[in-house]
Design a protein around this motif. Sequence first.
Motif, mmCIF file in Angstrom:
data_model
loop_
_atom_site.group_PDB
_atom_site.id
_atom_site.type_symbol
_atom_site.label_atom_id
_atom_site.label_comp_id
_atom_site.label_asym_id
_atom_site.label_seq_id
_atom_site.Cartn_x
_atom_site.Cartn_y
_atom_site.Cartn_z
ATOM 1 N N MET C 1 -11.480 3.443 -24.006
ATOM 2 C CA MET C 1 -12.070 3.029 -22.714
ATOM 3 C C MET C 1 -13.413 3.731 -22.515
ATOM 4 O O MET C 1 -13.525 4.925 -22.722
ATOM 5 C CB MET C 1 -11.096 3.391 -21.593
ATOM 6 N N SER C 2 -14.417 2.994 -22.110
ATOM 7 C CA SER C 2 -15.730 3.598 -21.955
ATOM 8 C C SER C 2 -15.809 4.414 -20.670
ATOM 9 O O SER C 2 -15.064 4.188 -19.725
ATOM 10 C CB SER C 2 -16.806 2.512 -21.939
ATOM 11 N N GLU C 3 -16.733 5.345 -20.665
ATOM 12 C CA GLU C 3 -16.907 6.232 -19.509
ATOM 13 C C GLU C 3 -17.142 5.446 -18.219
ATOM 14 O O GLU C 3 -16.734 5.870 -17.145
ATOM 15 C CB GLU C 3 -18.118 7.149 -19.751
ATOM 16 N N ASP C 4 -17.806 4.289 -18.351
ATOM 17 C CA ASP C 4 -18.166 3.507 -17.172
ATOM 18 C C ASP C 4 -16.946 3.049 -16.385
ATOM 19 O O ASP C 4 -17.013 2.797 -15.201
ATOM 20 C CB ASP C 4 -18.971 2.262 -17.587
ATOM 21 N N ASN C 5 -15.829 2.887 -17.109
ATOM 22 C CA ASN C 5 -14.640 2.366 -16.434
ATOM 23 C C ASN C 5 -13.787 3.458 -15.796
ATOM 24 O O ASN C 5 -12.759 3.171 -15.217
ATOM 25 C CB ASN C 5 -13.786 1.585 -17.435
ATOM 26 N N ILE C 6 -14.206 4.699 -15.975
ATOM 27 C CA ILE C 6 -13.422 5.793 -15.409
ATOM 28 C C ILE C 6 -13.868 6.085 -13.992
ATOM 29 O O ILE C 6 -15.032 6.374 -13.743
ATOM 30 C CB ILE C 6 -13.519 7.051 -16.289
ATOM 31 N N LYS C 7 -12.923 5.976 -13.080
ATOM 32 C CA LYS C 7 -13.214 6.279 -11.679
ATOM 33 C C LYS C 7 -12.459 7.534 -11.274
ATOM 34 O O LYS C 7 -11.442 7.873 -11.851
ATOM 35 C CB LYS C 7 -12.787 5.112 -10.790
ATOM 36 N N LYS C 8 -13.012 8.162 -10.244
ATOM 37 C CA LYS C 8 -12.343 9.351 -9.715
ATOM 38 C C LYS C 8 -11.363 8.942 -8.629
ATOM 39 O O LYS C 8 -11.766 8.430 -7.583
ATOM 40 C CB LYS C 8 -13.383 10.329 -9.151
ATOM 41 N N PHE C 9 -10.081 9.140 -8.913
ATOM 42 C CA PHE C 9 -9.010 8.814 -7.974
ATOM 43 C C PHE C 9 -8.468 10.093 -7.370
ATOM 44 O O PHE C 9 -8.129 11.025 -8.093
ATOM 45 C CB PHE C 9 -7.838 8.123 -8.696
ATOM 46 N N MET C 10 -8.379 10.125 -6.058
ATOM 47 C CA MET C 10 -7.735 11.260 -5.413
ATOM 48 C C MET C 10 -6.518 10.786 -4.624
ATOM 49 O O MET C 10 -6.599 9.833 -3.848
ATOM 50 C CB MET C 10 -8.701 11.987 -4.479
ATOM 51 N N ASP C 118 -14.267 8.272 -5.964
ATOM 52 C CA ASP C 118 -14.516 6.840 -5.857
ATOM 53 C C ASP C 118 -13.436 6.160 -5.037
ATOM 54 O O ASP C 118 -13.687 5.202 -4.322
ATOM 55 C CB ASP C 118 -14.545 6.195 -7.256
ATOM 56 N N VAL C 119 -12.207 6.639 -5.196
ATOM 57 C CA VAL C 119 -11.074 6.029 -4.499
ATOM 58 C C VAL C 119 -10.180 7.127 -3.956
ATOM 59 O O VAL C 119 -9.862 8.071 -4.676
ATOM 60 C CB VAL C 119 -10.235 5.139 -5.469
ATOM 61 N N ILE C 120 -9.792 7.000 -2.695
ATOM 62 C CA ILE C 120 -8.880 7.972 -2.114
ATOM 63 C C ILE C 120 -7.653 7.248 -1.575
ATOM 64 O O ILE C 120 -7.776 6.308 -0.797
ATOM 65 C CB ILE C 120 -9.541 8.772 -0.977
#
Lengths: 111, 98, 123
Positions: C1-10, C118-120
């Motif tokens: 998976m490319s870095e671009d598809n990684i989101k920060k989920f909390m 990015d997402v909480i």
Amino acid sequence: MSNIDVNGKTYETDEEGYLVNLADWNKDVAEYIAKTENVNMSEQHWEVVDFLRGYYDEYQIAPAVRVLTKAIGKKLGPEKGNSQYLYELFPYGPAKQACKIAGLPKPTGCV
Amino acid sequence: MLHIINKSPFGHETLATCFRMAQGGDVLLIEDAVYAATPGTALESLIKAALERFNIHVLQPDLDARGVGAEIIEGVHAVDYGGFVDLVTRNATSQSWL
Amino acid sequence: MSEDNIKKFMFVNRKAPYGTVYALEALEVVLITAAFDQDVSLVFVDDGVYQLRKGQQTKGIETKNFSPTFRALEGYDIEKLYVEKESLQRRGLTEEDLLVEVTVLDSAAMGALMDEQDVILSF
């Protein structure tokens, strides 16, 4: 819900064949479920099943396949901690099939 | 960032925790949280202090439904559903506190 | 998976473990999210810190004790666990009382960490 009969005893399973009660599990039940999955239980199969039961006992979840593979590699060595080895033993998916034989619930995240 | 609060500040820590941790941005009070926007409560000073750091909004239909729509604390902005949507789209992230 | 598809989920946990189903549901969502190789952080605030309390024994309430599962998170490559200092202190707890290793942050640091996401998802 459905039932399986092993050695004159009845065990409750869900519609996919997973044991409903973890405590019902024993080696005969495991052999029976393995047969329904077309798996012939060898020493290598038991090693994985026993590992899964130990994992569940410690963490209270059935591991995802990626996690299982890594954890087996850690404990039993890299020649066993790889998906090729595990899929040869459990062709329909080590987490899914081996968990069913081990009497564990379906791994979280498996659909 | 937009923080959406839906619990009454009386009996729930949600709003206090939000004010304690969040660094600023928009706060929207909806459902039972709208009582926090009404004047004359024991929490009015808390809201007024928070207005220095946050833009605080309150959903008018939820105020009206509870019979407290006539007056809100000065500095708090009343919004309708369209305003709710604007807030969500204006912020890159939203957190719906439970 | 490319870095671009990684989101920060909390995942923000603010509920005690057995009174409601939120804590268990959050943990299940976290385990599922782990399969998608995202950047996952778990945050424990308010009564949420009680989820990590050592010594939970649920036999008497006939409910599954899911606290051992927090120790499995490392195996799922979920290693960012944060606890708010004030929430711990107000409950008379210290890191010693918790069953996993966590990073303790003060309220402001926790708020700053939230701003980076990015997402909480709040539970």
